[in-house]
Design an enzyme around this catalytic site. Structure first.
Site, PDB file in Angstrom:
ATOM      1  N   HIS A 113       0.843  -1.218   0.000  1.00  0.00           N
ATOM      2  CA  HIS A 113       0.000   0.000   0.000  1.00  0.00           C
ATOM      3  C   HIS A 113       0.868   1.254   0.000  1.00  0.00           C
ATOM      4  CE1 HIS A 113      -3.128   2.883   1.313  1.00  0.00           C
ATOM      5  NE2 HIS A 113      -3.992   1.979   0.925  1.00  0.00           N
ATOM      6  N   ILE A 119       1.753   4.832   1.300  1.00  0.00           N
ATOM      7  CA  ILE A 119       0.835   5.726   2.005  1.00  0.00           C
ATOM      8  C   ILE A 119       0.206   4.946   3.156  1.00  0.00           C
ATOM      9  CG2 ILE A 119      -1.296   7.074   1.831  1.00  0.00           C
ATOM     10  CD1 ILE A 119      -0.670   7.531  -1.111  1.00  0.00           C
ATOM     11  N   GLY A 122      -5.848   4.859   5.389  1.00  0.00           N
ATOM     12  CA  GLY A 122      -6.712   5.710   6.202  1.00  0.00           C
ATOM     13  C   GLY A 122      -7.351   4.970   7.360  1.00  0.00           C
ATOM     14  N   VAL A 123      -7.692   3.700   7.141  1.00  0.00           N
ATOM     15  CA  VAL A 123      -8.333   2.934   8.216  1.00  0.00           C
ATOM     16  C   VAL A 123      -7.373   2.727   9.390  1.00  0.00           C
ATOM     17  CG1 VAL A 123     -10.015   1.773   6.742  1.00  0.00           C
ATOM     18  CG2 VAL A 123      -7.745   0.783   7.013  1.00  0.00           C
ATOM     19  N   GLU A 127      -7.753   3.674  13.248  1.00  0.00           N
ATOM     20  CA  GLU A 127      -7.442   2.678  14.270  1.00  0.00           C
ATOM     21  C   GLU A 127      -6.479   3.255  15.316  1.00  0.00           C
ATOM     22  OE1 GLU A 127      -6.850  -0.754  16.552  1.00  0.00           O
ATOM     23  OE2 GLU A 127      -8.442  -0.283  15.119  1.00  0.00           O
TER      24      GLU A 127
END
Length: 210
Positions: A113, A119, A122-123, A127
């Site tokens: 990723h 990057i 976003g999750v 978290e």
């Protein structure tokens, strides 16, 4: 035809002689002046901006660690590679906290990723905010350090800029509600990189596992 060719050759030779003569009358220092001047200006700018490691390191001298990584491991059940809070630098018991996540290319999710442009997902940013909230809640009445808690929902998430390896994600969460009987918490959160908003969320809920 031969006469025309001869005339053109003489003209080119004359132009070459004139150019050479012009250069000969210019002092060597004058010919190099523009390049030399640019180099000196660039050197001055570099010297003015260079501060050194000690000065840059001192920018965070007033930021004190409230919870070290070892302290966090006594509160959160998470472990590598999913422990996403490196330290807590501000803490108000039962209310709010500021935590730090140092983003590094050594983290396994960057392998895919993305391979050519890493990057932080976003999750995982969300978290990390939830884990910071967990550090607060697991030390409140009705909870125990080390307990497992689940995400129950998240609303109003907005990502403002990519978070990449080398960034320091400075996170802040605030507990809005805590139901000690059922072990349910509601919180808000946001995070910054270099003073710029990276992610924010209006509300997240999580519950202690029963």
């Amino acid at each position: 035809h031969n006469q025309t060719t001869s005339t053109m050759m003489k003209s080119l030779a004359l132009v070459g002689t004139l150019l050479a003569s012009t250069g000969a009358f210019m002092a060597p220092s004058a010919r190099r002046a523009p390049t030399q001047l640019f180099s000196e200006e660039a050197a001055d700018e570099t010297t003015a901006e260079y501060r050194g490691a000690q000065v840059i390191s001192a920018l965070t001298a007033d930021v004190k660690t409230q919870f070290s990584l070892e302290d966090i491991a006594k509160v959160l059940p998470h472990r590598y590679p999913f422990l996403l809070v490196d330290k807590v630098v501000e803490y108000e018991m039962g209310k709010r906290a500021v935590g730090i996540k140092s983003v590094t290319l050594n983290e396994p999710h960057f392998t895919g990723h993305f391979p050519d442009r890493p990057i932080m997902p976003g999750v995982l940013q969300v978290e990390a905010l939830a884990q910071l909230a967990g550090i607060i809640c697991l030390q409140m009445e009705g909870a125990e350090p080390g307990a497992v808690f689940f995400f129950a929902g998240v609303d109003g998430v907005k990502w403002k800029k990519p978070v990449v390896p080398g960034d320091t994600l400075v996170m802040e969460v605030e507990i809005k509600k805590w139901n000690k009987r059922f072990g349910i918490a509601t919180a808000t959160g946001r995070a910054f990189v270099d003073g710029e908003m990276a992610v924010e969320l209006d509300e997240m809920k999580f519950a202690l596992a029963k």
